[in-house]
Design a protein around this motif. Structure first.
Motif, PDB file in Angstrom:
ATOM      1  N   ARG A  18       0.810  -1.223   0.000  1.00  0.00           N
ATOM      2  CA  ARG A  18       0.000   0.000   0.000  1.00  0.00           C
ATOM      3  C   ARG A  18       0.841   1.269   0.000  1.00  0.00           C
ATOM      4  O   ARG A  18       0.314   2.363  -0.112  1.00  0.00           O
ATOM      5  N   VAL A  19       2.132   1.127   0.201  1.00  0.00           N
ATOM      6  CA  VAL A  19       2.982   2.314   0.354  1.00  0.00           C
ATOM      7  C   VAL A  19       3.673   2.646  -0.957  1.00  0.00           C
ATOM      8  O   VAL A  19       4.288   1.772  -1.585  1.00  0.00           O
ATOM      9  N   ARG A  20       3.535   3.877  -1.372  1.00  0.00           N
ATOM     10  CA  ARG A  20       4.226   4.334  -2.582  1.00  0.00           C
ATOM     11  C   ARG A  20       5.661   4.717  -2.192  1.00  0.00           C
ATOM     12  O   ARG A  20       5.862   5.406  -1.185  1.00  0.00           O
ATOM     13  N   ASP A  21       6.648   4.245  -2.952  1.00  0.00           N
ATOM     14  CA  ASP A  21       8.039   4.557  -2.609  1.00  0.00           C
ATOM     15  C   ASP A  21       8.327   6.042  -2.791  1.00  0.00           C
ATOM     16  O   ASP A  21       7.986   6.620  -3.806  1.00  0.00           O
ATOM     17  N   GLY A  22       8.939   6.620  -1.788  1.00  0.00           N
ATOM     18  CA  GLY A  22       9.367   8.015  -1.905  1.00  0.00           C
ATOM     19  C   GLY A  22      10.792   8.054  -2.435  1.00  0.00           C
ATOM     20  O   GLY A  22      11.553   7.109  -2.229  1.00  0.00           O
ATOM     21  N   THR A 112      -2.013   5.667   5.608  1.00  0.00           N
ATOM     22  CA  THR A 112      -1.131   5.935   4.465  1.00  0.00           C
ATOM     23  C   THR A 112      -1.674   7.082   3.607  1.00  0.00           C
ATOM     24  O   THR A 112      -0.903   7.864   3.054  1.00  0.00           O
ATOM     25  N   GLN A 113      -3.001   7.184   3.537  1.00  0.00           N
ATOM     26  CA  GLN A 113      -3.538   8.307   2.750  1.00  0.00           C
ATOM     27  C   GLN A 113      -3.192   9.658   3.393  1.00  0.00           C
ATOM     28  O   GLN A 113      -2.775  10.600   2.714  1.00  0.00           O
ATOM     29  N   GLU A 116       0.498  10.307   2.796  1.00  0.00           N
ATOM     30  CA  GLU A 116       0.771  10.720   1.415  1.00  0.00           C
ATOM     31  C   GLU A 116       0.313  12.144   1.156  1.00  0.00           C
ATOM     32  O   GLU A 116       1.006  12.925   0.507  1.00  0.00           O
ATOM     33  N   ASP A 117      -0.885  12.487   1.663  1.00  0.00           N
ATOM     34  CA  ASP A 117      -1.391  13.852   1.470  1.00  0.00           C
ATOM     35  C   ASP A 117      -0.435  14.875   2.064  1.00  0.00           C
ATOM     36  O   ASP A 117      -0.391  16.022   1.634  1.00  0.00           O
ATOM     37  N   GLY A 119       2.776  14.410   2.103  1.00  0.00           N
ATOM     38  CA  GLY A 119       4.082  14.246   1.444  1.00  0.00           C
ATOM     39  C   GLY A 119       5.033  13.369   2.243  1.00  0.00           C
ATOM     40  O   GLY A 119       6.239  13.395   2.022  1.00  0.00           O
ATOM     41  N   THR A 121       6.107   9.410   3.966  1.00  0.00           N
ATOM     42  CA  THR A 121       6.056   7.990   3.604  1.00  0.00           C
ATOM     43  C   THR A 121       6.051   7.117   4.848  1.00  0.00           C
ATOM     44  O   THR A 121       6.824   7.377   5.778  1.00  0.00           O
TER      45      THR A 121
END
Ligand code: ADP
Ligand code: MG
Length: 336
Positions: A18-22, A112-113, A116-117, A119, A121
């Motif tokens: 679920r985590v987008r790589d930073g 996680t949302q 992410e909002d 910025g 991780t």
């Protein structure tokens, strides 16, 4: 499905998915440590908060998605209060055996949302069974240029005292829930999904406008008290100037004792900060990511904290913010 069927590592894999790589994450979830980059020359900011079921939240009063988002937001708010940029979050979970996996995943999704909002991780955490309540332990890391760090100490006599947003909304929603009344939707949203004032904190720090800053978690009077103690000053604030939302105002008009919730209610997650007189014009004419309201001024230490009521008369100082260890403390969710 229950967590026991999926297993701890299966669950961690799902979180990782679920985590987008930073770009600042060299290694995130999955190794013994996260390996992360910080902007050169900036200070590392860290803070931790623990949320315990029946003390900080009730599962019946929130969705797990909102709870996850709030767990992130209250930590992000601490980075905002230092003038920093949030970068990484860590999520420790103590999970009761009866919690359905779908609920747990909703919590992670909310978390996680919100991250992410902002910025930031999700870079790690820990997962364990809890024999009792749901436990959520969050750590946040951010960074700030050394010259822009905003502390609680630094307010000087004569500074204006300012507040973002509005006060008492969350506390009033909590009171309505505790009394079994249907909570007013705006107030309930403020209680379930507080907004970390990250943009405002950063903007004030970058502009060098604030002399001291703190975020409001325990109630205006308690947190203002922390700022005054750290700065070695007193203050005079006026209840007539407190920023209140329309729904709060409507309730307050019918029940003047609700002033106590604005002054001491807690969980506002607004920023409280002080501005020197020479810079107040700039603050007041500037455009900021949140509304800012002047609620009083800093005085010499011997003046202590004076609160003027709506009629201008000095209020007795019987009100204090939520104290976890007070024998008969007001109003955590458990008091309901
Ligand atoms: P260790 O035994 O070395 O502490 P773990 O098995 O606890 O490692 O964790 C494995 C990886 O999964 C680590 O990168 C850890 O940060 C991550 N992790 C564990 N639980 C969570 C969680 N609830 N949220 C995010 N990451 C987690
Ligand atoms: Mg571990």
């Amino acid at each position: 499905m229950k967590l026991a069927e999926l297993g701890e590592f299966g669950f961690i894999d799902r979180i990782r998915g679920r985590v987008r790589d930073g770009t600042d994450v060299v290694l995130g979830i999955g190794d013994d440590c996260a390996a992360l980059r910080l902007p050169a020359g900036e200070l590392l900011l860290t803070s931790t908060d623990l949320l315990i079921e029946e003390i900080h939240f009730r599962r019946a009063w929130t969705s797990l998605f909102d709870l996850g988002a709030k767990s992130a937001a209250v930590n992000l708010s601490d980075i905002a209060a230092m003038g920093g940029t949030p970068r990484f979050l860590y999520l420790g979970l103590g999970i009761p055996a009866d919690l359905p996996l779908a609920e747990l995943e909703a919590l992670v999704d909310g978390f996680t949302q919100e991250a992410e909002d902002a910025g930031a991780t999700l870079a790690g955490g820990d997962t364990c069974r809890s024999p009792g309540p749901l436990l959520i332990a969050v750590t946040v890391e951010g960074s700030v240029p050394p010259g822009e760090l905003l502390r609680r100490g630094g307010a000087r006599p004569g500074d204006g005292i300012y507040l973002s947003g509005t006060l008492g909304d969350s506390a009033l929603a909590l009171r309505q829930l505790q009394q079994g009344l249907p909570p007013e939707p705006f107030l309930l949203q403020r209680h379930r999904r507080p907004t970390a004032r990250i943009g405002l904190g950063r903007a004030l720090a970058a502009a060098g406008l604030a002399t001291a800053m703190i975020d409001l978690s325990d109630g205006l009077l308690a947190d203002l008290g922390h700022l005054l103690t750290a700065s070695g000053v007193g203050a005079e604030i006026s209840a007539a100037t407190l920023p209140l939302s329309a729904p709060f105002r409507a309730a307050f008009a019918a029940a003047p004792e609700l002033l106590e919730l604005a002054l001491a209610g807690g969980e506002d997650y607004e920023l409280l900060f002080t501005v020197p007189p020479s810079r107040e014009g700039e603050l007041q004419t500037g455009t900021w990511p949140a509304t800012v309201t002047r609620i009083g001024s800093v005085t010499p230490p011997e003046c202590g904290l004076t609160v003027k009521g709506p009629d201008g008369a000095v209020l007795p100082m019987a009100h204090r913010g939520f104290n976890h260890f007070a024998p008969t403390g007001p109003a955590g969710p458990v008091a309901g």
